[in-house]
Design a protein around this motif. Structure first.
Motif, PDB file in Angstrom:
ATOM      1  N   GLN A   1      -1.522  24.623 -73.703  1.00 21.09           N
ATOM      2  CA  GLN A   1      -1.419  23.791 -74.901  1.00 21.09           C
ATOM      3  C   GLN A   1      -1.191  22.356 -74.446  1.00 21.09           C
ATOM      4  OE1 GLN A   1      -1.643  24.570 -78.409  1.00 21.09           O
ATOM      5  NE2 GLN A   1      -1.852  22.347 -78.325  1.00 21.09           N
ATOM      6  N   MET A   2      -2.181  21.529 -74.693  1.00 19.31           N
ATOM      7  CA  MET A   2      -2.055  20.113 -74.360  1.00 19.31           C
ATOM      8  C   MET A   2      -1.123  19.446 -75.371  1.00 19.31           C
ATOM      9  SD  MET A   2      -5.082  17.261 -73.936  1.00 19.31           S
ATOM     10  CE  MET A   2      -5.547  17.336 -75.651  1.00 19.31           C
ATOM     11  N   SER A   3      -0.347  18.501 -74.908  1.00 22.34           N
ATOM     12  CA  SER A   3       0.537  17.735 -75.788  1.00 22.34           C
ATOM     13  C   SER A   3      -0.293  16.906 -76.757  1.00 22.34           C
ATOM     14  CB  SER A   3       1.436  16.818 -74.966  1.00 22.34           C
ATOM     15  OG  SER A   3       2.120  15.922 -75.813  1.00 22.34           O
ATOM     16  N   ALA A   4       0.078  16.942 -78.031  1.00 26.86           N
ATOM     17  CA  ALA A   4      -0.603  16.137 -79.037  1.00 26.86           C
ATOM     18  C   ALA A   4      -0.303  14.657 -78.853  1.00 26.86           C
ATOM     19  CB  ALA A   4      -0.182  16.593 -80.432  1.00 26.86           C
ATOM     20  N   PHE A   5       0.829  14.340 -78.219  1.00 28.89           N
ATOM     21  CA  PHE A   5       1.256  12.951 -78.081  1.00 28.89           C
ATOM     22  C   PHE A   5       0.955  12.370 -76.707  1.00 28.89           C
ATOM     23  CE2 PHE A   5       4.455  14.781 -81.119  1.00 28.89           C
ATOM     24  CZ  PHE A   5       3.869  14.229 -82.256  1.00 28.89           C
ATOM     25  N   THR A   6       0.900  13.232 -75.693  1.00 27.06           N
ATOM     26  CA  THR A   6       0.676  12.782 -74.321  1.00 27.06           C
ATOM     27  C   THR A   6      -0.374  13.686 -73.688  1.00 27.06           C
ATOM     28  OG1 THR A   6       3.038  12.254 -74.294  1.00 27.06           O
ATOM     29  CG2 THR A   6       1.872  12.089 -72.206  1.00 27.06           C
ATOM     30  N   PRO A   7      -1.649  13.314 -73.806  1.00 24.20           N
ATOM     31  CA  PRO A   7      -2.742  14.214 -73.385  1.00 24.20           C
ATOM     32  C   PRO A   7      -2.738  14.638 -71.925  1.00 24.20           C
ATOM     33  CG  PRO A   7      -3.580  12.403 -74.715  1.00 24.20           C
ATOM     34  CD  PRO A   7      -2.142  12.097 -74.426  1.00 24.20           C
ATOM     35  N   ASP A   8      -1.991  13.946 -71.068  1.00 17.74           N
ATOM     36  CA  ASP A   8      -1.945  14.374 -69.661  1.00 17.74           C
ATOM     37  C   ASP A   8      -0.794  15.347 -69.397  1.00 17.74           C
ATOM     38  OD1 ASP A   8       0.123  12.534 -69.890  1.00 17.74           O
ATOM     39  OD2 ASP A   8      -0.213  11.662 -67.905  1.00 17.74           O
ATOM     40  N   GLN A   9      -0.158  15.839 -70.466  1.00 16.38           N
ATOM     41  CA  GLN A   9       0.941  16.795 -70.318  1.00 16.38           C
ATOM     42  C   GLN A   9       0.603  18.130 -70.966  1.00 16.38           C
ATOM     43  OE1 GLN A   9       4.609  15.163 -71.773  1.00 16.38           O
ATOM     44  NE2 GLN A   9       4.705  13.614 -70.182  1.00 16.38           N
ATOM     45  N   GLN A  10       1.029  19.183 -70.306  1.00 17.93           N
ATOM     46  CA  GLN A  10       0.906  20.539 -70.839  1.00 17.93           C
ATOM     47  C   GLN A  10       2.254  20.941 -71.418  1.00 17.93           C
ATOM     48  OE1 GLN A  10      -0.645  23.460 -68.124  1.00 17.93           O
ATOM     49  NE2 GLN A  10       0.122  25.173 -69.318  1.00 17.93           N
TER      50      GLN A  10
END
Length: 153
Positions: free
Chosen positions: A72-81
């Motif tokens: 699940q990719m972060s909705a706020f920080t796309p480089d974070q799972q």
């Protein structure tokens, strides 16, 4: 990079489920109470801290419910799972935080917070019979809501 989030499922004696209604980063969300794990903190301690910070509520953390088992990719920080961990939470005292009866019903204090920070939240209970993943915004929370409905009768 990973973003570990910890959430609590708190149900009251009337078999209602506590949710947080938030306005953050320009959007409205209904989610379970909780938040981000801080460095040096255990997941249960994180959840206790989040309830104390957000609701001024002391809780006991109960059984583990679910940990994210998919990407699940972060909705706020796309480089974070996102890795989300869910536990049952039990109030150790009466809830002091204002509780609402309708979604996104922010009072003057909460709107003042919004004007200072651009974010605000409030809390409410949803009756068990009306509760489902459809009432929750975040993708992982939806899975947990439906899992709870399927396993708790």
């Amino acid at each position: 990079m990973f973003n570990v989030r910890v959430y609590g499922i708190l149900m009251n004696e009337q078999k209602q489920v506590l949710v947080a209604d938030e306005y953050i980063r320009g959007s409205y969300y209904t989610k379970f109470p909780g938040g981000g794990l801080e460095f040096g903190e255990g997941t249960r301690d994180c959840l206790k801290r989040e309830f104390k910070e957000e609701m001024d509520l002391d809780v006991r953390i109960g059984d583990h419910i679910y940990t994210t088992d998919f990407f699940q990719m972060s909705a706020f920080t796309p480089d974070q799972q996102i890795i989300a961990i869910y536990y049952f939470a039990h109030a150790l005292e009466p809830i002091k935080a204002p509780l609402r009866t309708s979604q996104f019903d922010f009072d003057d204090r909460e709107m003042e917070l919004y004007h200072r920070t651009g974010e605000t939240e409030t809390f409410r209970f949803i009756d068990w019979d009306d509760f489902s993943g459809e009432h929750i915004t975040l993708p992982i929370d939806k899975i947990v809501a439906d899992l709870l409905k399927a396993t708790l009768k």
